[in-house]
Design an enzyme around this catalytic site. Structure first.
Site, PDB file in Angstrom:
ATOM      1  N   ALA A   5      -8.522  42.767 -64.596  1.00 15.72           N
ATOM      2  CA  ALA A   5      -9.605  42.088 -64.386  1.00 15.72           C
ATOM      3  C   ALA A   5      -9.612  40.335 -64.580  1.00 15.72           C
ATOM      4  CB  ALA A   5     -10.331  42.601 -65.797  1.00 15.72           C
ATOM      5  N   GLY A  36      -6.703  45.916 -64.833  1.00 17.68           N
ATOM      6  CA  GLY A  36      -7.968  46.697 -64.130  1.00 17.68           C
ATOM      7  C   GLY A  36      -7.612  46.968 -62.727  1.00 17.68           C
ATOM      8  N   GLU A  54      -6.314  50.327 -62.843  1.00 22.24           N
ATOM      9  CA  GLU A  54      -7.497  51.322 -63.275  1.00 22.24           C
ATOM     10  C   GLU A  54      -8.257  51.514 -62.022  1.00 22.24           C
ATOM     11  OE1 GLU A  54      -8.877  48.796 -66.528  1.00 22.24           O
ATOM     12  OE2 GLU A  54      -8.560  50.656 -67.993  1.00 22.24           O
ATOM     13  N   GLU A  82      -2.203  45.035 -70.809  1.00 18.07           N
ATOM     14  CA  GLU A  82      -3.300  44.475 -71.674  1.00 18.07           C
ATOM     15  C   GLU A  82      -3.069  44.239 -73.043  1.00 18.07           C
ATOM     16  OE1 GLU A  82      -3.635  46.451 -69.390  1.00 18.07           O
ATOM     17  OE2 GLU A  82      -5.777  46.700 -68.550  1.00 18.07           O
TER      18      GLU A  82
HETATM   19  C1  3H9 Z   1      -7.587  43.787 -67.628  1.00 15.51           C
HETATM   20  O1  3H9 Z   1      -7.459  44.157 -66.581  1.00 15.51           O
HETATM   21  C2  3H9 Z   1      -8.733  44.286 -68.595  1.00 15.51           C
HETATM   22  C3  3H9 Z   1      -8.922  45.898 -68.247  1.00 15.51           C
HETATM   23  O2  3H9 Z   1      -8.352  46.937 -68.634  1.00 15.51           O
HETATM   24  C4  3H9 Z   1     -10.602  46.024 -68.159  1.00 15.51           C
HETATM   25  C5  3H9 Z   1     -11.053  45.762 -69.576  1.00 15.51           C
HETATM   26  C6  3H9 Z   1     -12.427  45.986 -69.727  1.00 15.51           C
HETATM   27  N1  3H9 Z   1      -7.255  36.788 -64.576  1.00 15.51           N
HETATM   28  O3  3H9 Z   1       1.401  34.207 -64.014  1.00 15.51           O
HETATM   29  P1  3H9 Z   1       1.127  33.351 -62.863  1.00 15.51           P
HETATM   30  C7  3H9 Z   1      -3.751  33.223 -62.952  1.00 15.51           C
HETATM   31  S1  3H9 Z   1      -6.945  42.472 -68.572  1.00 15.51           S
HETATM   32  C8  3H9 Z   1      -7.413  35.415 -64.185  1.00 15.51           C
HETATM   33  O4  3H9 Z   1       1.897  32.135 -62.601  1.00 15.51           O
HETATM   34  P2  3H9 Z   1       3.130  35.031 -61.225  1.00 15.51           P
HETATM   35  C9  3H9 Z   1      -2.650  32.402 -63.912  1.00 15.51           C
HETATM   36  O5  3H9 Z   1      -3.620  31.894 -65.023  1.00 15.51           O
HETATM   37  C10 3H9 Z   1      -5.840  41.803 -67.454  1.00 15.51           C
HETATM   38  N2  3H9 Z   1      -6.369  34.733 -63.766  1.00 15.51           N
HETATM   39  O6  3H9 Z   1       1.603  34.105 -61.384  1.00 15.51           O
HETATM   40  C11 3H9 Z   1      -2.381  31.588 -62.951  1.00 15.51           C
HETATM   41  O7  3H9 Z   1      -3.460  30.454 -62.751  1.00 15.51           O
HETATM   42  P3  3H9 Z   1      -2.851  28.802 -62.553  1.00 15.51           P
HETATM   43  C12 3H9 Z   1      -4.655  42.810 -67.153  1.00 15.51           C
HETATM   44  C13 3H9 Z   1      -4.982  35.271 -63.740  1.00 15.51           C
HETATM   45  O8  3H9 Z   1       3.159  34.929 -59.721  1.00 15.51           O
HETATM   46  C14 3H9 Z   1      -2.358  32.218 -61.700  1.00 15.51           C
HETATM   47  O9  3H9 Z   1      -3.162  33.297 -61.653  1.00 15.51           O
HETATM   48  N3  3H9 Z   1      -3.749  41.819 -66.314  1.00 15.51           N
HETATM   49  C15 3H9 Z   1      -4.938  36.524 -63.939  1.00 15.51           C
HETATM   50  O10 3H9 Z   1       4.253  34.358 -62.084  1.00 15.51           O
HETATM   51  C16 3H9 Z   1      -0.777  32.446 -61.225  1.00 15.51           C
HETATM   52  O11 3H9 Z   1      -0.307  33.408 -62.284  1.00 15.51           O
HETATM   53  C17 3H9 Z   1      -2.657  41.079 -66.834  1.00 15.51           C
HETATM   54  O12 3H9 Z   1      -2.405  40.689 -67.761  1.00 15.51           O
HETATM   55  C18 3H9 Z   1      -5.882  37.391 -64.196  1.00 15.51           C
HETATM   56  N4  3H9 Z   1      -5.758  38.523 -64.660  1.00 15.51           N
HETATM   57  O13 3H9 Z   1       2.851  36.293 -61.993  1.00 15.51           O
HETATM   58  C19 3H9 Z   1      -1.788  40.420 -65.570  1.00 15.51           C
HETATM   59  N5  3H9 Z   1      -3.539  36.841 -63.880  1.00 15.51           N
HETATM   60  O14 3H9 Z   1      -2.332  28.839 -61.257  1.00 15.51           O
HETATM   61  C20 3H9 Z   1      -1.729  38.960 -65.913  1.00 15.51           C
HETATM   62  C21 3H9 Z   1      -2.940  35.798 -63.348  1.00 15.51           C
HETATM   63  O15 3H9 Z   1      -4.180  28.284 -62.466  1.00 15.51           O
HETATM   64  N6  3H9 Z   1      -0.834  38.281 -64.903  1.00 15.51           N
HETATM   65  N7  3H9 Z   1      -4.188  34.767 -63.531  1.00 15.51           N
HETATM   66  O16 3H9 Z   1      -1.866  28.572 -63.656  1.00 15.51           O
HETATM   67  C22 3H9 Z   1       0.292  38.362 -64.875  1.00 15.51           C
HETATM   68  O17 3H9 Z   1       1.342  38.888 -65.327  1.00 15.51           O
HETATM   69  C23 3H9 Z   1       0.980  37.540 -63.827  1.00 15.51           C
HETATM   70  O18 3H9 Z   1      -0.156  36.428 -63.597  1.00 15.51           O
HETATM   71  C24 3H9 Z   1       1.287  38.263 -62.513  1.00 15.51           C
HETATM   72  C25 3H9 Z   1       1.739  37.079 -61.260  1.00 15.51           C
HETATM   73  C26 3H9 Z   1       2.503  39.103 -62.731  1.00 15.51           C
HETATM   74  C27 3H9 Z   1       0.193  39.085 -61.975  1.00 15.51           C
END
Ligand code: 3H9
Length: 692
Positions: free
Chosen positions: A63, A102, A105, A125
């Site tokens: 999400a 998400g 999901e 999460e």
């Molecule tokens: C969820 O899904 C809840 C559901 O169950 C529904 C509930 C109702 N959203 O980490 P990076 C941005 S909760 C918005 O440097 P990488 C991040 O801030 C979510 N922005 O890249 C950064 O921005 P900036 C569950 C996001 O290649 C840019 O993307 N998912 C999100 O090293 C690059 O990120 C997670 O918790 C997001 N979801 O790693 C996954 N994710 O460039 C969270 C990233 O402006 N994300 N951004 O600073 C990660 O773990 C890593 O970003 C990922 C890529 C492994 C995907």
């Protein structure tokens, strides 16, 4: 149609592609686009199957976290997921990169899932203080069984495509995501396979329904290290709904539990920590697009605990390393320790013997610093003495090729002084790894006076590549982390000399959420670090302990006595030494409250953090928080010391610091920045600058 999502048709297959960089998060625009494309594809008579895929580097990574806490926008995630699941035409998820939160999901409501070999699947999460709130806790156990589901949902770590295939999460591993999914969709059509809806398939829940211990054992294993955190326990509990309740009721309860966590303090702090880590990568005066220096080969000087640990980071990331030592014996010992570390990881099933060999194959030992000639980066990890370091850098200056980055792992010495002995101070930087260097996430990247911007950018990027969390700091004694730690240590020691028990101080910080208190931490690290026998004057507790050979856990005795299991017991010897010191000071012992212990330990750190900021040694308060969460065990659900101060209110923190200033003296001289922020009604979060 929204351009975040594209729809094309390849005869009977409709391909829906999400293009929402950087990570294809399910923002409102993405949700709308997917739903619209899906409706078009479902309505088109010529379309018989649908492939759901993503452009860019990854499948949907979750999400959109930036939408959390804001008014909801239509369509909601649940509405979208229901539409996918209820599609009368088969939908195949085509996964590359990460399918997270998400995103996973979304994949789980598709009727089939295929993925490329290096794809990853997870529910991170809990790291954001919430649980999968759109069916993840209900569908994943139905896909892979409750055991693996608990591991993934309560643990938060992703699994590989091979594990996903084995567990039943995906149907096939394919070469290309979209083309593989298309081929799979044609197979589904040819074989007239029924649409598989996980919500209707309870077959993998049967064993846990018959034997509850399958579930409870998995929960106990996964929450062992979650003390203080709410989300892992709530997430594991939500999995139990899948076992105990009808699907729709489980779904509702999961959603309610997720919402409760989402508005709670822990999730707010954990989301703050997530973005703080990413913000730390951004250096105001270093452009994001600055060309980086290529780092294809690394040199490490010193094969001791630190040098060996540092070398492992690079070998594990596939970067060749030359390790140089003075004596063959030390080199052999260092390489052997590295091998044993890798073997231990392999014994736990986390590396194959081939991977161990591959990593060891990337390490070359040498006794000749001239072998650094071809290295793009050399990190010295030799004895912490300025004359030794200067001697090393003089040699590196002669040996290393032009443009090579020359790094010191010093934790205390002035890097400007070290750089001054070279003709290329622009190439010199501090890379302060934390021990054990192959495990600890934090890397303080120290910008010296003349360090070039591309050297900073390269170091920050490289840190990420080797799995570290980098934070940029300026040159000052102890940099960010140790400088603040020393203030906490001082208060902890002072309180013991005023009458607090060691265990009371340790217990207060442990209960606050640290993995251990200051005295236990020092016992673990070794009390003799920096202690020189000849210069010891019996003037501090630590000197007295070292003088009687109590060096900490390694000698079975330090502040505490240790048994075979390394559990601490109060020591009569230490207590006697403390009493002697108190006796000499002429002070009277007094009772010290838990609140006082916490406030003196933590506010002294916050005050020092403010000084670090005002001196420009950290860019922003959140960088300091990243240091403390990733390097010193600050509980992530409290954000970090500066975030914590903002939550308490800086005016309240300052008032207490002023009280301590009056009663305890200049250790608590308020930082000018703290006073300024309070005067302007601002928070630490409002402050940012370039560090020097
Ligand atoms: C969820 O899904 C809840 C559901 O169950 C529904 C509930 C109702 N959203 O980490 P990076 C941005 S909760 C918005 O440097 P990488 C991040 O801030 C979510 N922005 O890249 C950064 O921005 P900036 C569950 C996001 O290649 C840019 O993307 N998912 C999100 O090293 C690059 O990120 C997670 O918790 C997001 N979801 O790693 C996954 N994710 O460039 C969270 C990233 O402006 N994300 N951004 O600073 C990660 O773990 C890593 O970003 C990922 C890529 C492994 C995907």
């Amino acid at each position: 149609m929204d351009k975040v999502v594209e729809l094309v048709r390849h005869d009977v297959i409709a391909v829906v592609t999400i293009n929402n960089p950087p990570v294809n998060a399910l923002s409102a625009a993405a949700r709308r686009g997917i739903l619209e494309s899906l409706n078009v594809a479902i309505a088109a008579p010529e379309v018989r199957a649908i492939v759901l895929t993503c452009g860019g580097r990854t499948f949907v990574a979750g999400a959109d976290i930036t939408e959390f806490g804001k008014p909801p926008q239509s369509p909601g995630l649940n509405e979208l997921l229901a539409a996918v699941e209820n599609s009368p035409k088969p939908i195949v998820a085509a996964i590359h990169g990460n399918a997270l939160g998400g995103g996973l999901e979304l994949a789980l409501v598709c009727h089939f899932r295929v993925a490329v070999e290096d794809a990853k699947f997870g529910f991170p999460e809990v790291k954001l203080g919430i649980l999968p709130g759109a069916g993840g806790t209900q569908r994943l156990p139905r896909a892979v069984g409750p055991e693996l589901a608990v591991k993934m949902i309560a643990g938060g770590e992703p699994i590989s495509a091979a594990e996903a295939l084995k567990g039943g999460l995906i149907d096939e591993i394919v070469q290309g995501p979209a083309s593989g999914a298309e081929a799979f969709a044609r197979k589904v059509l040819a074989e007239k396979r029924p649409l598989r809806k996980l919500r209707d398939d309870d077959s993998k829940l049967a064993s846990a329904r018959a034997d509850r211990s399958i579930f409870t054992n998995a929960v106990a294993a996964m929450t062992k290290k979650s003390r203080g955190l709410q989300a892992p326990f709530a997430a594991a509990h939500a999995v139990s709904y899948a076992i105990d309740l009808p699907f729709d009721e489980g779904l509702k309860r999961e959603g309610d539990d997720c919402m409760k966590l989402l508005v709670g303090d822990q999730s707010k702090a954990q989301r703050y920590a997530f973005f703080a880590e990413r913000t730390a990568q951004k250096i105001p005066d270093v452009p994001a697009e600055i060309p980086l220096r290529p780092v294809k080969k690394v040199g490490i000087l010193g094969a001791g605990t630190m040098g060996g640990g540092i070398a492992m980071n690079f070998a594990s990331a596939g970067i060749p390393v030359t390790i140089v030592e003075i004596k063959q014996e030390a080199l052999d010992r260092g390489l052997q320790v590295i091998k044993s570390n890798y073997d231990r990881t392999a014994a736990r099933g986390k590396l194959t013997p081939e991977q161990v060999d591959q990593r060891m194959g990337l390490l070359t030992g040498s006794l000749d610093m001239n072998d650094f000639r071809s290295c793009d980066l050399v990190i010295e990890a030799v004895f912490e003495r300025m004359d030794v370091k200067k001697g090393v850098f003089e040699k590196l200056d002669i040996i290393c090729k032009p443009g090579a980055i020359l790094a010191t792992n010093t934790s205390a010495l002035n890097i400007d002084d070290i750089a001054s002995v070279t003709k290329r101070p622009q190439d010199v930087i501090g890379l302060h790894f934390f021990s054990p260097a192959n495990i600890m996430k934090l890397l303080e990247v120290i910008r010296a006076e003349h360090t070039a911007k591309d050297v900073i950018a390269t170091s920050m990027k490289l840190a990420k590549q080797i799995g570290k969390v980098p934070v940029l700091a300026g040159v000052c004694p102890g940099f960010i982390g140790n400088r603040m730690l020393s203030k906490r240590e001082r208060q902890a020691n002072e309180m013991v000399l005023e009458g607090a028990m060691l265990s009371e101080v340790d217990r207060a910080l442990y209960d606050f959420g640290f993995p251990m208190g200051p005295f236990q931490m020092n016992d673990l690290a070794g009390l003799d670090i920096g202690w020189v026998k000849e210069e010891s004057r019996s003037s501090t507790l630590i000197e007295l302990l070292c003088e009687v050979g109590r060096f900490g856990q390694k000698t079975g005795a330090g502040y505490y006595d240790y048994d075979d299991k390394r559990s601490p017991k109060p020591s009569p010897v230490t207590e006697k030494l403390i009493d002697e010191l108190i006796g000499k000071s002429g002070k009277k012992k007094r009772q010290i409250s838990n609140d006082e212990v916490l406030e003196r330990c933590i506010y002294s750190m916050i005050n020092e953090g403010a000084k670090i900021l005002e001196e420009g040694k950290a860019i922003r308060a959140s960088d300091i928080d990243v240091v403390w969460v990733n390097g010193y065990g600050w509980p992530v659900y409290r954000g970090g010391p500066m975030y914590y101060a903002d939550q308490i209110g800086l005016a309240n923190v300052l008032a207490k610091i002023k009280e301590f200033h009056v009663s305890l003296g200049d250790d608590f001289k308020p930082a000018a920045l703290l006073e300024k922020l309070v005067a302007h009604g601002k928070k630490f979060a409002d402050f940012e600058q370039s560090p020097r």
